[in-house]
Every structure is written in C-alpha cells, then in structure tokens.
Design a protein around this motif. Structure first.
Motif, PDB file in Angstrom:
ATOM      1  N   ASN A   1      57.007 -53.061 103.739  1.00 43.54           N
ATOM      2  CA  ASN A   1      55.824 -52.195 104.022  1.00 43.54           C
ATOM      3  C   ASN A   1      56.110 -51.805 102.884  1.00 43.54           C
ATOM      4  OD1 ASN A   1      55.394 -51.834 107.445  1.00 43.54           O
ATOM      5  ND2 ASN A   1      57.829 -51.157 107.571  1.00 43.54           N
ATOM      6  N   LEU A   2      54.947 -51.091 102.112  1.00 40.60           N
ATOM      7  CA  LEU A   2      54.288 -50.482 100.553  1.00 40.60           C
ATOM      8  C   LEU A   2      54.482 -49.669 100.896  1.00 40.60           C
ATOM      9  CD1 LEU A   2      53.266 -54.147  99.499  1.00 40.60           C
ATOM     10  CD2 LEU A   2      55.523 -53.861  99.837  1.00 40.60           C
ATOM     11  N   THR A   3      53.782 -48.441  99.524  1.00 40.57           N
ATOM     12  CA  THR A   3      53.532 -47.709  99.130  1.00 40.57           C
ATOM     13  C   THR A   3      53.154 -48.150  97.798  1.00 40.57           C
ATOM     14  OG1 THR A   3      55.102 -46.515  98.555  1.00 40.57           O
ATOM     15  CG2 THR A   3      55.049 -46.286 100.487  1.00 40.57           C
ATOM     16  N   TYR A   4      51.791 -47.455  97.313  1.00 35.78           N
ATOM     17  CA  TYR A   4      51.715 -47.328  96.196  1.00 35.78           C
ATOM     18  C   TYR A   4      51.550 -46.349  95.517  1.00 35.78           C
ATOM     19  CZ  TYR A   4      49.485 -51.229  98.673  1.00 35.78           C
ATOM     20  OH  TYR A   4      50.182 -53.259  98.782  1.00 35.78           O
ATOM     21  N   ARG A   5      51.897 -46.431  93.810  1.00 35.11           N
ATOM     22  CA  ARG A   5      51.820 -45.023  93.174  1.00 35.11           C
ATOM     23  C   ARG A   5      50.476 -44.323  92.859  1.00 35.11           C
ATOM     24  NH1 ARG A   5      55.185 -42.849  89.192  1.00 35.11           N
ATOM     25  NH2 ARG A   5      54.618 -41.116  88.935  1.00 35.11           N
ATOM     26  N   SER A   6      49.841 -43.425  93.038  1.00 30.14           N
ATOM     27  CA  SER A   6      49.216 -42.705  92.440  1.00 30.14           C
ATOM     28  C   SER A   6      47.370 -43.624  92.679  1.00 30.14           C
ATOM     29  CB  SER A   6      48.597 -42.746  90.814  1.00 30.14           C
ATOM     30  OG  SER A   6      49.926 -41.758  90.959  1.00 30.14           O
ATOM     31  N   SER A   7      47.180 -44.112  91.347  1.00 28.81           N
ATOM     32  CA  SER A   7      45.434 -44.725  91.379  1.00 28.81           C
ATOM     33  C   SER A   7      46.206 -46.597  90.905  1.00 28.81           C
ATOM     34  CB  SER A   7      44.672 -45.051  89.948  1.00 28.81           C
ATOM     35  OG  SER A   7      45.138 -44.778  88.963  1.00 28.81           O
ATOM     36  N   GLY A   8      47.113 -46.700  91.729  1.00 31.36           N
ATOM     37  CA  GLY A   8      48.068 -48.298  91.353  1.00 31.36           C
ATOM     38  C   GLY A   8      46.891 -48.829  92.295  1.00 31.36           C
ATOM     39  N   ARG A   9      46.839 -48.236  93.881  1.00 30.18           N
ATOM     40  CA  ARG A   9      46.567 -48.519  94.987  1.00 30.18           C
ATOM     41  C   ARG A   9      45.658 -49.588  94.961  1.00 30.18           C
ATOM     42  NH1 ARG A   9      46.355 -45.368 100.829  1.00 30.18           N
ATOM     43  NH2 ARG A   9      47.433 -44.266  99.263  1.00 30.18           N
ATOM     44  N   ASN A  10      44.577 -48.974  94.226  1.00 27.22           N
ATOM     45  CA  ASN A  10      43.209 -49.871  94.000  1.00 27.22           C
ATOM     46  C   ASN A  10      42.750 -50.881  94.440  1.00 27.22           C
ATOM     47  OD1 ASN A  10      45.103 -51.701  91.988  1.00 27.22           O
ATOM     48  ND2 ASN A  10      44.604 -49.937  90.531  1.00 27.22           N
ATOM     49  N   PHE A  11      43.164 -52.417  93.762  1.00 20.34           N
ATOM     50  CA  PHE A  11      43.166 -53.642  94.093  1.00 20.34           C
ATOM     51  C   PHE A  11      44.262 -54.115  95.431  1.00 20.34           C
ATOM     52  CE2 PHE A  11      39.521 -54.614  92.092  1.00 20.34           C
ATOM     53  CZ  PHE A  11      38.063 -55.062  92.903  1.00 20.34           C
ATOM     54  N   ASN A  12      45.004 -54.076  95.431  1.00 23.47           N
ATOM     55  CA  ASN A  12      46.693 -54.240  95.719  1.00 23.47           C
ATOM     56  C   ASN A  12      46.814 -54.207  97.254  1.00 23.47           C
ATOM     57  OD1 ASN A  12      49.123 -54.712  92.977  1.00 23.47           O
ATOM     58  ND2 ASN A  12      48.265 -52.697  92.764  1.00 23.47           N
ATOM     59  N   ALA A  13      46.182 -53.125  97.569  1.00 22.67           N
ATOM     60  CA  ALA A  13      46.401 -52.753  98.565  1.00 22.67           C
ATOM     61  C   ALA A  13      44.803 -54.132  99.326  1.00 22.67           C
ATOM     62  CB  ALA A  13      46.109 -51.910  99.564  1.00 22.67           C
ATOM     63  N   VAL A  14      44.012 -54.639  99.262  1.00 23.00           N
ATOM     64  CA  VAL A  14      42.986 -55.180 100.182  1.00 23.00           C
ATOM     65  C   VAL A  14      43.395 -56.758 100.062  1.00 23.00           C
ATOM     66  CG1 VAL A  14      40.848 -55.490  99.739  1.00 23.00           C
ATOM     67  CG2 VAL A  14      41.437 -53.601  98.849  1.00 23.00           C
ATOM     68  N   MET A  15      44.150 -56.698  98.633  1.00 21.92           N
ATOM     69  CA  MET A  15      44.500 -58.135  98.135  1.00 21.92           C
ATOM     70  C   MET A  15      45.467 -58.566  99.065  1.00 21.92           C
ATOM     71  SD  MET A  15      43.869 -58.624  94.530  1.00 21.92           S
ATOM     72  CE  MET A  15      42.180 -58.772  93.328  1.00 21.92           C
ATOM     73  N   ALA A  16      47.007 -57.990  99.719  1.00 18.29           N
ATOM     74  CA  ALA A  16      48.030 -57.802 100.420  1.00 18.29           C
ATOM     75  C   ALA A  16      47.265 -58.307 101.491  1.00 18.29           C
ATOM     76  CB  ALA A  16      48.506 -56.486 100.756  1.00 18.29           C
ATOM     77  N   MET A  17      45.887 -57.490 102.267  1.00 22.12           N
ATOM     78  CA  MET A  17      45.372 -58.532 103.313  1.00 22.12           C
ATOM     79  C   MET A  17      44.846 -59.619 103.357  1.00 22.12           C
ATOM     80  SD  MET A  17      43.256 -54.890 104.409  1.00 22.12           S
ATOM     81  CE  MET A  17      42.286 -55.625 105.785  1.00 22.12           C
ATOM     82  N   ALA A  18      43.931 -59.837 101.586  1.00 20.00           N
ATOM     83  CA  ALA A  18      43.119 -61.697 101.987  1.00 20.00           C
ATOM     84  C   ALA A  18      43.885 -62.574 101.616  1.00 20.00           C
ATOM     85  CB  ALA A  18      42.453 -61.004 100.693  1.00 20.00           C
ATOM     86  N   ALA A  19      45.501 -62.302 101.537  1.00 15.33           N
ATOM     87  CA  ALA A  19      45.707 -64.287 101.612  1.00 15.33           C
ATOM     88  C   ALA A  19      46.980 -64.996 101.831  1.00 15.33           C
ATOM     89  CB  ALA A  19      46.944 -63.793 100.121  1.00 15.33           C
ATOM     90  N   THR A  20      46.992 -65.985 102.093  1.00 14.97           N
ATOM     91  CA  THR A  20      47.802 -66.205 103.286  1.00 14.97           C
ATOM     92  C   THR A  20      49.418 -66.288 102.667  1.00 14.97           C
ATOM     93  OG1 THR A  20      46.039 -68.423 103.272  1.00 14.97           O
ATOM     94  CG2 THR A  20      49.098 -68.911 104.362  1.00 14.97           C
ATOM     95  N   THR A  21      49.229 -66.012 101.452  1.00 17.37           N
ATOM     96  CA  THR A  21      51.027 -65.801 101.568  1.00 17.37           C
ATOM     97  C   THR A  21      50.814 -64.643 100.561  1.00 17.37           C
ATOM     98  OG1 THR A  21      52.487 -67.823 101.631  1.00 17.37           O
ATOM     99  CG2 THR A  21      53.343 -66.112 100.216  1.00 17.37           C
TER     100      THR A  21
END
Lengths: 226, 225
Positions: free
Chosen positions: A167-187
């Motif tokens: 389970n992850l949280t992000y800091r301020s505007s650091g969420r950006n592409f991270n939360a989206v890419m987390a869903m999009a990869a096999t690993t």
C-alpha cells in the motif's frame, strides 16, 4: 505472510529483460524514482522502451541510461526541457526513436492498460498531425481519435510511505504519473522514502492499493532537487 | 515600433495578464498554460476565489513561495516551485486530465504562435519537421477545457501577424479559441471571424487591422471604456 519488501537493488530489478517496456514515474524531478533508474542502469538491461513524461536532464538518471545507448525507443509528452541535452543529441543523430504523446493521452493510455481497456476515443489531437494515420470517429457530432492502451512490463515509481502489502502514499505533487503507472505494468517496483507498519496508513489515504505493487525497496534519499 | 507619432502604448506582459485576470469570475476552475499565462494568477483580484489547476495534479495552486520557504515537492506544470492554498488537493495524472477532457475546467489560458479566424490554435511546434517536438499537455487542454482564451503578443517580434486566416504552424487543436487578449486589443472569435471588443487607447481600427492577418469586425467594439 505477504512481504513485498526487497532488501537489495538487485532483487528489485530481478527479471527485467532486454527489450522490456519500462514505465518511469515522476514529473520533472518530483516523484522521479532516481534510485530505481540507477538500479536499472546497473542491471544492464538494454534495448528498452522507456515511457516517461520527460526524457531526462543533465547526464544522470534517465539521461545516463539514454547516453549508455540502452534505450531503443522513448514514449513521452515533453522530451525537450531544460538540460535534455543527451536526448536531443541522440534524437538528432537518429539514435533513438521518439513517440510523442499528448500528456493526458499518455496518462489515459496507461490508466486504460491498468484498467483492462484496450483502446479509447479521445478529443485530444483531433485535427492535428499527431492524429495522422490514426482511426477517428465522429461521436455525438464531434471528432475523436482512437488511442490504444500502453501496458508496461515494468513500472518504476517513487512513493512516500509503503507497508509490507505494498500500500502506497505519495508526497504532494509527487503522485503525478506514479499512481497511474503503478496500475499499468506486469511488475511494479516502488522505491519508498518511509516504511510503515501494516495498518499504519489510514485506509482512506492509501493512494495505490497494494494489489498494484509487486516489490518495494526502502530508499530514504530525501527531497527532490530544487 | 517605429510608427511615426504612434498615439498608443502597447500593454506590457504584466498589463496583459492583469487585463485578462479581470475577466475571470469567482468560482471558476482555471488552468494557466506555461509561460506568460502563468502570470495571470498574480492579478486575480484578492477578493475573488478562483481555483487554479495544474495538470501535474494540483487544484488550489497558490503563488510562488518565498525563497526560504520552498517545498521541493510542490511544482507546477512548468516545473517551478509553487504553493498549495487551503482547500487545495493533489491527485494523479489520469484524474488531472479527466478534469481537463471531461469539461470540468472552466477556462484554460494558453499562449500561441498563431490563432486563426475559425478558432484554430497553433502553439506547440513551429514547423512540421521540428527536431524533437514537445507537446506536453497543450493538446489535451486545448481540446478539453470548457473555454480557451489565448494570451499573446498581437504580432511577432518581426511584426508578422499572429491573428491569421489559417494557421501556418502545426495545429494544437481545431476551432477551440473563444477569446484573444493581446498587447493591443481583446478579440472574440465568432462564427463571423475575429470581432474586436476592446482596444487600447489611442490605437485606430486601421492600425489594428494593419497588424492582423485576417479581417477584423468592429461592430461589437466597446467604446465606453
């Protein structure tokens, strides 16, 4: 017991094959998984397709990976930025393929991959040269462009907090592409600034539920460069 | 610039941003493009609540912090350090662009190289063969926001028109621009083409037309101010 933490960078990079499509999170230096990018360089993987908003700056991180000629193709929205010298050099010499994608289309192609939607129609780029050669359709009186999903073999992302379920949280505007890419990869591999106990993150505040996270490595490297 | 006895003084960048800011009503959600449009935020009247959106995942963006108060985790789309106002929020890129394409953003202010009389905008590439073009979020914003206003110099530094019959540069989006704020005038884009609603003092219609590459209409010109 589920424990997604890995102890070494070699374990974090385990199985990244030559020819992989690697999604790299961040927007500028905020939320950019610098340690994992260095790990990718160290791993020796080559012939990569990199998906990232930017194409690196200076001669470190993503720029270094490019300079080492390990990237065959880059898919991004804004390759040209302050200090993107390595990319521009390679591109000018025809040593790297570029697929330019509008930023929102890039985000949605990643989201679609994570959500099991193989393609979607978007108004973005309709009537422009970025829509050339693409299927278009008029829906309810407006023209839309067909865009395909963009799944990754691997996503490298940066989190603020992580627990052993991933389970992850992000800091301020650091969420950006991270939360989206987390869903999009096999690993999906996350580097996290903070490790917290299971249950310590307010369930309402979990930005990336652990189901999307494969591995986590603790890298308390501090703030992005100012 | 070398007009003999020019009776007008073109607006500077701050004055242009200020002029546009006065037209943003309370309650709007607004995205400001990188470059000159970013300045608009500095001129929104203090008693007016306008929520600024940044495509990298911020609503309720505030001004740049003092040098010793920089939070390195808060940047805008131009990658400059900014602040978050009380009531602000952070979200991911997919959500951010859902706000844009989904028609939730009331206004996007963009810079441009050219705007055509049918509302076409060119603001991302100066030639079809430009090396390493970079589009960023411009196409999503241009196609998605409820309304697009352009903030730009009326002509290029060389004096070439930026208001044109049809764009010569690659399009960012077709037929989307509603209004243009330049250093000389405020111009609406209508079914009948460019319609001037305001001009700076001392400028004649003929002088403005001479600096424009398409026919201007003046039947809606506000002469009261």
């Amino acid at each position: 017991m589920i424990d997604k933490f890995v102890r070494s960078m070699a374990d974090a990079m385990e199985g990244i094959a030559d020819g992989s499509t690697v999604l790299v999170g961040g927007f500028g230096s905020v939320g950019q998984p610098d340690a994992l990018i260095d790990g990718l360089i160290e791993s020796g993987a080559k012939d990569l397709t990199i998906v990232a908003n930017n194409a690196g700056a200076g001669r470190v991180g993503l720029a270094k990976l490019l300079e080492l000629r390990r990237v065959r193709r880059i898919i991004c929205s804004f390759p040209r930025s302050a200090g993107s010298v390595v990319f521009e050099e390679l591109y000018a010499n025809g040593e790297i393929e570029l697929e330019i994608v509008p930023q929102g289309t890039l985000a949605e192609r990643l989201r679609a991959a994570g959500a099991g939607i193989p393609a979607f129609f978007t108004p973005t780029a309709a009537g422009t040269q970025l829509a050339e050669g693409k299927e278009t359709r008029v829906i309810d009186g407006r023209e839309y462009v067909l865009e395909k999903w963009l799944p990754g073999d691997v996503a490298l992302i940066e989190a603020w907090q992580a627990d052993r379920w991933g389970n992850l949280t992000y800091r301020s505007s650091g969420r950006n592409f991270n939360a989206v890419m987390a869903m999009a990869a096999t690993t999906t591999v996350a580097q996290t600034q903070h490790v917290v106990d299971l249950g310590a993150i307010d369930p309402e505040a979990v930005a990336t539920p652990g189901i999307f996270t494969s591995r986590v490595i603790h890298v308390p490297y501090g703030d992005p460069e100012i | 610039m070398s007009d003999t006895a020019a009776a007008f003084k073109a607006l500077n960048r701050d004055e242009m941003a200020n002029r546009l800011a006065q037209d943003i009503p309370e309650g709007w959600y607004v995205n400001l493009g990188i470059g000159a449009p970013t300045k608009v935020a500095d001129f929104i009247p203090a008693d007016r609540e306008v929520v600024i959106h940044s495509e990298n995942g911020i609503l309720g963006m505030g001004p740049a912090p003092a040098k010793d108060q920089v939070d390195p985790w808060i940047i805008n789309a131009g990658k400059q350090h900014v602040t978050l106002k009380p009531g602000g929020s952070y979200f991911d890129h997919a959500t951010s662009f859902a706000m844009i394409r989904g028609g939730h953003i009331d206004l996007c202010v963009l810079g441009a190289y050219e705007v055509a009389e049918n509302g076409d905008i060119a603001n991302w590439a100066t030639s079809a063969t430009e090396s390493a073009p970079a589009v960023g979020g411009a196409m999503d914003l241009a196609a998605g926001a409820k309304r697009i206003w352009v903030l730009m110099q009326h002509t290029t530094k060389q004096g070439e028109a930026r208001l044109v019959e049809s764009c010569s540069y690659p399009l960012t989006a077709a037929g989307v621009v509603k209004r243009i704020y330049t250093d000389l005038a405020v111009i609406d884009v209508t079914e009948e083409g460019f319609s001037v609603v305001e001009m700076i003092p001392g400028l004649t219609r003929e002088e403005l037309q001479a600096r424009s590459g398409a026919r201007l209409r003046f039947d809606r010109l506000n002469t009261a101010g």
